[in-house]
Design a protein around this motif. Structure first.
Motif, PDB file in Angstrom:
ATOM      1  N   GLN A 131       0.807  -1.213   0.000  1.00 45.56           N
ATOM      2  CA  GLN A 131       0.000   0.000   0.000  1.00 45.56           C
ATOM      3  C   GLN A 131       0.843   1.266   0.000  1.00 45.56           C
ATOM      4  OE1 GLN A 131      -2.383   0.537   3.609  1.00 45.56           O
ATOM      5  NE2 GLN A 131      -1.026  -0.901   4.651  1.00 45.56           N
ATOM      6  N   ASN A 133       0.168   5.306   1.305  1.00 47.38           N
ATOM      7  CA  ASN A 133      -0.723   6.166   2.082  1.00 47.38           C
ATOM      8  C   ASN A 133      -0.314   7.636   1.948  1.00 47.38           C
ATOM      9  OD1 ASN A 133      -1.868   3.774   2.921  1.00 47.38           O
ATOM     10  ND2 ASN A 133      -0.995   3.835   4.974  1.00 47.38           N
ATOM     11  N   LYS A 135      -1.563  12.002   2.791  1.00 50.56           N
ATOM     12  CA  LYS A 135      -2.333  12.919   3.637  1.00 50.56           C
ATOM     13  C   LYS A 135      -2.351  14.300   2.996  1.00 50.56           C
ATOM     14  CE  LYS A 135      -2.367  12.393   8.077  1.00 50.56           C
ATOM     15  NZ  LYS A 135      -3.814  12.321   8.419  1.00 50.56           N
ATOM     16  N   ASP A 142      -7.211  11.745   4.554  1.00 54.79           N
ATOM     17  CA  ASP A 142      -6.258  10.664   4.295  1.00 54.79           C
ATOM     18  C   ASP A 142      -6.697   9.910   3.048  1.00 54.79           C
ATOM     19  OD1 ASP A 142      -4.360  10.479   6.746  1.00 54.79           O
ATOM     20  OD2 ASP A 142      -6.358  10.665   7.630  1.00 54.79           O
ATOM     21  N   SER A 144      -5.505   6.290   0.614  1.00 56.41           N
ATOM     22  CA  SER A 144      -4.653   5.106   0.539  1.00 56.41           C
ATOM     23  C   SER A 144      -5.024   4.298  -0.699  1.00 56.41           C
ATOM     24  CB  SER A 144      -4.816   4.233   1.786  1.00 56.41           C
ATOM     25  OG  SER A 144      -4.032   3.054   1.683  1.00 56.41           O
ATOM     26  N   LYS A 146      -4.198   0.380  -2.108  1.00 58.88           N
ATOM     27  CA  LYS A 146      -3.680  -0.894  -1.602  1.00 58.88           C
ATOM     28  C   LYS A 146      -3.895  -1.986  -2.645  1.00 58.88           C
ATOM     29  CE  LYS A 146      -4.380  -3.979   2.402  1.00 58.88           C
ATOM     30  NZ  LYS A 146      -5.209  -4.188   3.616  1.00 58.88           N
TER      31      LYS A 146
END
Length: 257
Positions: A131, A133, A135, A142, A144, A146
């Motif tokens: 993944q 991630n 911000k 947030d 993400s 994956k």
């Protein structure tokens, strides 16, 4: 010469019968000449008994079947009903990235075989083998992406496994989950879009997570999520970002060489 009971001489009776037979034969000949093969079981040539419709080859469902007689020119299909081969999408070709909106940029994660779009200024907080991630600059949102095989190879299996992990508060720190699941389509595949309302343990502020699950190749399932506090302004921004990110998500992606 003897006569029949009605007084008609036998020779005359025989002549009348012969004339009648001749007339009937002529009528039958005329019918055969006009209609050809007679009806059998309510079905004429090229028609089925059950449906009464002309039999159509499985490969030509969009137009009636044409009967082609040997030696005659084959039927010509109009361009409007048969696009040229050059206009047909190639099964092996990969989609090209489309232009992202102003204020966004494209990110390619080669080892995750995925490409996606992000608003400008976002910061990558974590990256590993499954993944990536990110911000927002104000820490309000947030995001993400994956790619995983942990919970199964379908969107349904993966979403069920991920939700089971979320509901394990000791692992996820998420509490009081309420989930709405929407069947959808993504990248030409059946997919699931989840809306998850929750709050962090020891915090009462409501939060919202929107998450997409779509199956890729080799048993992988891709997940795209956005998470934010559930205020009206932030939720409106989240909906817009989620829609834009979905529109520019490319799974099983490899950069052109």
């Amino acid at each position: 010469m003897s006569s029949s009971g009605d007084g008609t001489p036998p020779n005359r009776r025989i002549g009348e019968i012969a004339a009648m037979v001749s007339a009937i034969t002529a009528v039958i000949g005329l019918l055969l000449a006009v209609f050809g093969v007679p009806f059998v079981g309510g079905s004429s040539a090229h028609r089925t008994i059950a449906g009464g419709a002309e039999t159509t080859p499985a490969s030509s469902t969009s137009a009636p079947a044409e009967t082609h007689t040997p030696g005659s020119p084959a039927a010509t299909i109009e361009p409007s009903t048969a696009p040229s081969a050059s206009s047909q999408p190639s099964v092996s070709s990969k989609p090209s990235p489309s232009a992202v909106p102003k204020g966004w940029h494209r990110v390619s994660e080669a080892d995750l075989t995925v490409a996606f779009a992000l608003p400008d200024g976002w910061i990558q907080r974590m990256k590993n083998d499954i993944q990536s991630n990110w911000k927002s600059p104000d820490d309000a949102h947030d995001m993400s992406v994956k790619r995983d095989t942990s919970y199964g190879s379908t969107a349904l299996e993966a979403s069920a496994g991920q939700l089971a992990w979320y509901r394990d508060t000791g692992k996820s720190s998420m509490a009081d989950l309420e989930v709405v699941t929407h069947p959808t389509q993504q990248n030409g595949q059946s997919a699931l879009w989840l809306e998850i309302d929750y709050h962090w343990v020891r915090q009462r502020e409501p939060r919202k997570r929107v998450e997409l699950f779509v199956a890729g190749q080799a048993g992988h399932v891709y997940q795209l999520l956005f998470d934010t506090a559930a205020s009206s302004e932030k939720l409106a921004r989240q909906r817009q970002m989620f829609a834009t990110a979905r529109a520019h998500l490319l799974i099983d992606w490899s950069a052109p060489s």
